[in-house]
Design a protein around this motif. Structure first.
Motif, PDB file in Angstrom:
ATOM      1  N   ALA A  80      55.295 -53.157  76.796  1.00 28.63           N
ATOM      2  CA  ALA A  80      55.461 -53.357  78.243  1.00 28.63           C
ATOM      3  C   ALA A  80      56.285 -52.226  78.823  1.00 28.63           C
ATOM      4  N   GLN A  81      55.996 -51.885  80.060  1.00 24.61           N
ATOM      5  CA  GLN A  81      56.730 -50.853  80.803  1.00 24.61           C
ATOM      6  C   GLN A  81      56.982 -51.349  82.231  1.00 24.61           C
ATOM      7  N   PRO A  82      58.246 -51.463  82.672  1.00 24.46           N
ATOM      8  CA  PRO A  82      59.467 -51.239  81.895  1.00 24.46           C
ATOM      9  C   PRO A  82      59.752 -52.400  80.945  1.00 24.46           C
ATOM     10  N   PHE A  83      60.595 -52.161  79.958  1.00 23.69           N
ATOM     11  CA  PHE A  83      60.944 -53.173  78.960  1.00 23.69           C
ATOM     12  C   PHE A  83      62.348 -52.873  78.451  1.00 23.69           C
ATOM     13  N   PRO A  84      63.178 -53.894  78.225  1.00 17.83           N
ATOM     14  CA  PRO A  84      62.874 -55.327  78.306  1.00 17.83           C
ATOM     15  C   PRO A  84      63.076 -55.923  79.690  1.00 17.83           C
ATOM     16  N   GLN A 113      57.181 -42.707  82.845  1.00 12.96           N
ATOM     17  CA  GLN A 113      58.266 -43.534  83.363  1.00 12.96           C
ATOM     18  C   GLN A 113      58.388 -43.416  84.877  1.00 12.96           C
ATOM     19  N   THR A 114      58.052 -42.280  85.422  1.00 13.31           N
ATOM     20  CA  THR A 114      58.159 -42.094  86.872  1.00 13.31           C
ATOM     21  C   THR A 114      57.185 -42.981  87.639  1.00 13.31           C
ATOM     22  N   GLU A 115      56.187 -43.571  86.938  1.00 14.59           N
ATOM     23  CA  GLU A 115      55.192 -44.405  87.608  1.00 14.59           C
ATOM     24  C   GLU A 115      55.375 -45.896  87.331  1.00 14.59           C
ATOM     25  N   TRP A 116      56.418 -46.249  86.580  1.00 11.47           N
ATOM     26  CA  TRP A 116      56.572 -47.648  86.165  1.00 11.47           C
ATOM     27  C   TRP A 116      56.637 -48.612  87.346  1.00 11.47           C
ATOM     28  N   LEU A 117      57.342 -48.273  88.378  1.00  9.19           N
ATOM     29  CA  LEU A 117      57.562 -49.210  89.475  1.00  9.19           C
ATOM     30  C   LEU A 117      56.572 -49.032  90.620  1.00  9.19           C
ATOM     31  N   THR A 118      55.619 -48.087  90.437  1.00  2.00           N
ATOM     32  CA  THR A 118      54.686 -47.827  91.546  1.00  2.00           C
ATOM     33  C   THR A 118      53.222 -47.946  91.142  1.00  2.00           C
ATOM     34  N   SER A 119      52.890 -47.689  89.891  1.00  2.00           N
ATOM     35  CA  SER A 119      51.480 -47.674  89.474  1.00  2.00           C
ATOM     36  C   SER A 119      51.022 -49.043  88.996  1.00  2.00           C
ATOM     37  N   GLN A 120      49.845 -49.425  89.462  1.00  2.00           N
ATOM     38  CA  GLN A 120      49.237 -50.693  89.067  1.00  2.00           C
ATOM     39  C   GLN A 120      48.030 -50.351  88.167  1.00  2.00           C
ATOM     40  N   THR A 121      48.093 -50.746  86.883  1.00  2.00           N
ATOM     41  CA  THR A 121      46.988 -50.512  85.962  1.00  2.00           C
ATOM     42  C   THR A 121      46.137 -51.769  85.846  1.00  2.00           C
ATOM     43  N   ARG A 122      45.023 -51.658  85.093  1.00  2.00           N
ATOM     44  CA  ARG A 122      44.125 -52.807  84.936  1.00  2.00           C
ATOM     45  C   ARG A 122      44.757 -53.913  84.108  1.00  2.00           C
ATOM     46  N   PRO A 161      55.175 -54.171  89.555  1.00  2.00           N
ATOM     47  CA  PRO A 161      54.172 -54.130  88.485  1.00  2.00           C
ATOM     48  C   PRO A 161      54.819 -53.869  87.129  1.00  2.00           C
ATOM     49  N   THR A 162      54.409 -54.629  86.139  1.00  2.00           N
ATOM     50  CA  THR A 162      54.821 -54.401  84.754  1.00  2.00           C
ATOM     51  C   THR A 162      53.562 -54.042  83.968  1.00  2.00           C
ATOM     52  N   ASN A 163      53.538 -52.866  83.399  1.00  2.00           N
ATOM     53  CA  ASN A 163      52.353 -52.393  82.685  1.00  2.00           C
ATOM     54  C   ASN A 163      52.370 -52.875  81.235  1.00  2.00           C
ATOM     55  N   PHE A 164      51.284 -53.533  80.814  1.00  2.00           N
ATOM     56  CA  PHE A 164      51.151 -54.023  79.441  1.00  2.00           C
ATOM     57  C   PHE A 164      50.011 -53.281  78.743  1.00  2.00           C
TER      58      PHE A 164
END
Length: 313
Positions: free
Chosen positions: A166-170, A229-238, A177-180
């Motif tokens: 997961a990103q970001p984690f923990p 890491q620069t996209e953790w709080l802005t990018s929405q993945t599938r 958005p939290t990317n898994f």
């Protein structure tokens, strides 16, 4: 020291001849015929092995009290023609029908191993040099028996389910958005089943993400992927997920594996069934954000609002 008389020397010579003849007879009892073209090959004194049928049976006229201590394998690997082909004669050996209207035989190289050993090392059958023709339907029966049990063997393999990342984690933010993504991968195994060499491949096909807050994603063929890491709080993945409430959530990913198998380097065959494996859970700590004006940094005043030392106050 006494000298032998002529009669004593004759007696000694006769005794030596008797011992020699007895040893030769005993050796003949356990000798295996080395003629690969014979339809029945003696195994010891009480069994005969038929390379055309792959069967070992009691020798006619004997009543053995034990079974043949060896097991036999018809290796059809020679058909592949690869660089590790054990005998190039397999590629040119013709096996015409031995009965009118019968089926053609299969070029094989016979192997043997003791029955008492689990997963034994197979060695060339010493009585047959090179390939021979097998006319019995036994290889098809072996393939059918392997097909009947292959799903159970597949599900007993130590397949690694990978991990859930997961990103970001923990820690992540409420509403953000939290990317898994998962690290499951294709895995291969080499087994011995019913005396045959079986190569099995487990392939991850679909994934189900369980986020721990009563929501799931999938099944989906998307494994997800890491992002900068620069996209953790802005990018929405599938495979991203946004938590609507703060708290601690155990998240997992379940991978659906499909499988194929090949027998003695034969063509890959599909396994009629799948296997679901779940990753160990990871705990996602969901926080909320608050804004406030402060006069000091945490270095200047560790007790200032929002500093780590005040989190539990």
């Amino acid at each position: 020291m006494k000298r032998l008389t002529s009669s004593g020397a004759v007696l000694l010579l006769l005794l030596l001849q008797i011992v020699f003849v007895s040893s030769a007879a005993k050796s003949d009892e356990t000798r295996v015929s080395a003629d690969r073209h014979k339809r029945q090959i003696e195994v010891g004194a009480t069994f005969v092995f038929n390379p055309e049928t792959g069967k070992s049976e009691p020798k006619p006229g004997t009543s053995p009290t034990t079974e043949d201590p060896y097991q036999y394998m018809a290796d059809v690997h020679c058909r592949s023609g690869g660089s590790d082909t054990p005998d190039k004669g397999c590629l040119t050996l013709n096996c015409p029908p031995n009965t009118p209207g019968g089926e053609e035989g299969t070029p094989v190289i016979w192997r043997q191993a003791p029955k008492s050993i689990t997963n034994p090392v197979w060695t060339d059958y010493p009585a047959i040099s090179g390939p021979t023709c097998l006319y019995d339907p036994q290889p098809e029966n072996v393939l059918a028996n392997i097909a009947a049990r292959i799903l159970n063997d597949f599900r007993q393999l130590p397949i690694n389910p990978g991990t859930l990342e997961a990103q970001p984690f923990p820690h992540t933010l409420k509403g953000g958005p939290t990317n898994f993504y998962t690290t499951a991968s294709t895995q291969t195994f080499d087994l011995t089943i019913l005396g045959q060499t079986v190569h099995l491949t487990a392939t991850p096909t679909n994934y189900t993400y369980t986020f721990g807050d009563s929501t799931t994603l999938g099944p989906t063929p998307t494994t997800g992927y890491p992002i900068p890491q620069t996209e953790w709080l802005t990018s929405q993945t599938r495979t991203s997920h946004s938590y609507t409430e703060t708290g601690n959530y155990p998240a997992t990913a379940t991978t659906n594996f499909t499988g194929t198998y090949s027998v003695n380097n034969g063509p890959p065959l599909p396994i009629n069934g799948t296997l679901n494996l779940t990753t160990p859970p990871i705990t996602i700590h969901v926080w909320k954000t608050e804004r406030a004006l402060v006069a000091d940094t945490c270095q200047q005043n560790p007790n200032s609002w929002g500093c780590p030392s005040t989190e539990d106050k």
